[in-house]
Write a protein that holds these residues in place. Sequence first.
Motif, PDB file in Angstrom:
ATOM      1  N   MET B  18     -13.496  13.569  -5.024  1.00  0.00           N
ATOM      2  CA  MET B  18     -13.240  12.160  -4.691  1.00  0.00           C
ATOM      3  C   MET B  18     -13.278  11.273  -5.929  1.00  0.00           C
ATOM      4  O   MET B  18     -12.680  10.197  -5.942  1.00  0.00           O
ATOM      5  N   PHE B  21      -9.813  11.258  -7.125  1.00  0.00           N
ATOM      6  CA  PHE B  21      -8.957  10.441  -6.258  1.00  0.00           C
ATOM      7  C   PHE B  21      -9.181   8.954  -6.518  1.00  0.00           C
ATOM      8  O   PHE B  21      -8.238   8.163  -6.537  1.00  0.00           O
ATOM      9  N   LYS B  22     -10.458   8.595  -6.742  1.00  0.00           N
ATOM     10  CA  LYS B  22     -10.759   7.187  -7.028  1.00  0.00           C
ATOM     11  C   LYS B  22     -10.074   6.767  -8.331  1.00  0.00           C
ATOM     12  O   LYS B  22      -9.565   5.648  -8.449  1.00  0.00           O
ATOM     13  N   VAL B  25      -6.474   6.136  -7.566  1.00  0.00           N
ATOM     14  CA  VAL B  25      -6.321   4.835  -6.887  1.00  0.00           C
ATOM     15  C   VAL B  25      -6.378   3.706  -7.919  1.00  0.00           C
ATOM     16  O   VAL B  25      -5.549   2.797  -7.920  1.00  0.00           O
ATOM     17  N   GLU B  29      -3.253   1.227  -8.257  1.00  0.00           N
ATOM     18  CA  GLU B  29      -3.486   0.087  -7.373  1.00  0.00           C
ATOM     19  C   GLU B  29      -2.507  -1.044  -7.677  1.00  0.00           C
ATOM     20  O   GLU B  29      -1.953  -1.649  -6.763  1.00  0.00           O
ATOM     21  N   GLN B  51      -4.935  -0.125   1.650  1.00  0.00           N
ATOM     22  CA  GLN B  51      -5.860   0.975   1.940  1.00  0.00           C
ATOM     23  C   GLN B  51      -5.148   2.066   2.741  1.00  0.00           C
ATOM     24  O   GLN B  51      -5.304   3.253   2.472  1.00  0.00           O
ATOM     25  N   GLU B  52      -4.357   1.621   3.746  1.00  0.00           N
ATOM     26  CA  GLU B  52      -3.593   2.589   4.568  1.00  0.00           C
ATOM     27  C   GLU B  52      -2.707   3.477   3.710  1.00  0.00           C
ATOM     28  O   GLU B  52      -2.575   4.669   3.969  1.00  0.00           O
ATOM     29  N   PHE B  54      -3.063   4.420   0.557  1.00  0.00           N
ATOM     30  CA  PHE B  54      -3.792   5.461  -0.170  1.00  0.00           C
ATOM     31  C   PHE B  54      -4.409   6.479   0.782  1.00  0.00           C
ATOM     32  O   PHE B  54      -4.494   7.673   0.461  1.00  0.00           O
ATOM     33  N   VAL B  55      -4.817   6.037   1.973  1.00  0.00           N
ATOM     34  CA  VAL B  55      -5.379   6.978   2.950  1.00  0.00           C
ATOM     35  C   VAL B  55      -4.280   7.964   3.390  1.00  0.00           C
ATOM     36  O   VAL B  55      -4.507   9.167   3.452  1.00  0.00           O
ATOM     37  N   TYR B  58      -3.598  10.405   0.691  1.00  0.00           N
ATOM     38  CA  TYR B  58      -4.659  11.415   0.638  1.00  0.00           C
ATOM     39  C   TYR B  58      -4.489  12.453   1.742  1.00  0.00           C
ATOM     40  O   TYR B  58      -4.629  13.649   1.528  1.00  0.00           O
TER      41      TYR B  58
END
Lengths: 144, 175
Positions: B18, B21-22, B25, B29, B51-52, B54-55, B58
């Motif tokens: 994670m 992944f961060k 992002v 961004e 947010q949607e 990037f979710v 993922y």
Amino acid sequence: MAKKSIEDLLIESLDQSLNEQEKLQLDQTLTQDRDLRKQLNQYSKIRELVRRKRETSFGPFFGHRVVNRIQSLRMEIDHQIIFFFKKYQLAALGVLVALIAINAIFAEDLTVQSLFGVEENINGTINEADSISFDFYKDLNEQL
Amino acid sequence: MDQVLDQDLVELSKAGDMTAFKEFVKRHEGKVAGVIYSILGQGAEAEDVGQEVFVKFYESLAKFKGESAPTTYLIRIAINQSLNEVKKRKRKNTLFTSIDQGKNVKMMDDEDIHNVIQFELNKLDPDFQSVVTLRLIEGYSTQETADILDIPLGTVLSRLSRAQKKLREVLIKYI
């Protein structure tokens, strides 16, 4: 391919996507047509207006919020899976309890075997033929 | 982390890292925010959509085979999610409408003109809005726009041309 209009050539010239012949055609027309030059200017200005600088951030710790959301979604899915199977676990338990209760009602004697529906002979012992051998390794060795 | 390529961050994220992944992002961004704000304007929903995006990215990592660059795929998701939000607003009739259409053009400041542009952009067909957002607002080349939207270059040029003609009709009084 359909011939492009002069206006199309004008617009595409702003993206530098004309071939040599098209560029030549447009240049010649622009030289002679003042209204077309004015139109070119208008398209350029519209592009400038549209391209106004916008926010390019969702604020501090955005990455953190995204990761938290992903982890919350995972936990939610895990809970849903557990809940899904829990229903079936409870149902199975209910069926087992009901079967034991039925056996208890119809058994002549209340013994552990009678509650679980294991047949007994007159002497109250289990028939050898009905018993299941659990000596798996002995059986395996014999086969090998 | 700065030296790690996007493709490597994606592979690490697939493996459950994670932190990687961060970092992904954080790197992208800005691009995603630019696309979303261009289509939706300012507002709380913009971050929700961000947010949607990037979710969803993922969640689709397992299926991502690397045929295109990770950012191409990410921006494609951003465009689709933003246009879905516009459709939702249209259904609820809450499309961006806070413009004073009666206001004298000469009295309009930059903010007013920006609001008018946002309003007119949202009225465009989604296919046109996506090419205008990527090519004219975000500055992707016509080829990059074609790659992100997975359409031929000729289609991008054609849609751009038609979109600009429509915009000129409505914005001519402001220039």
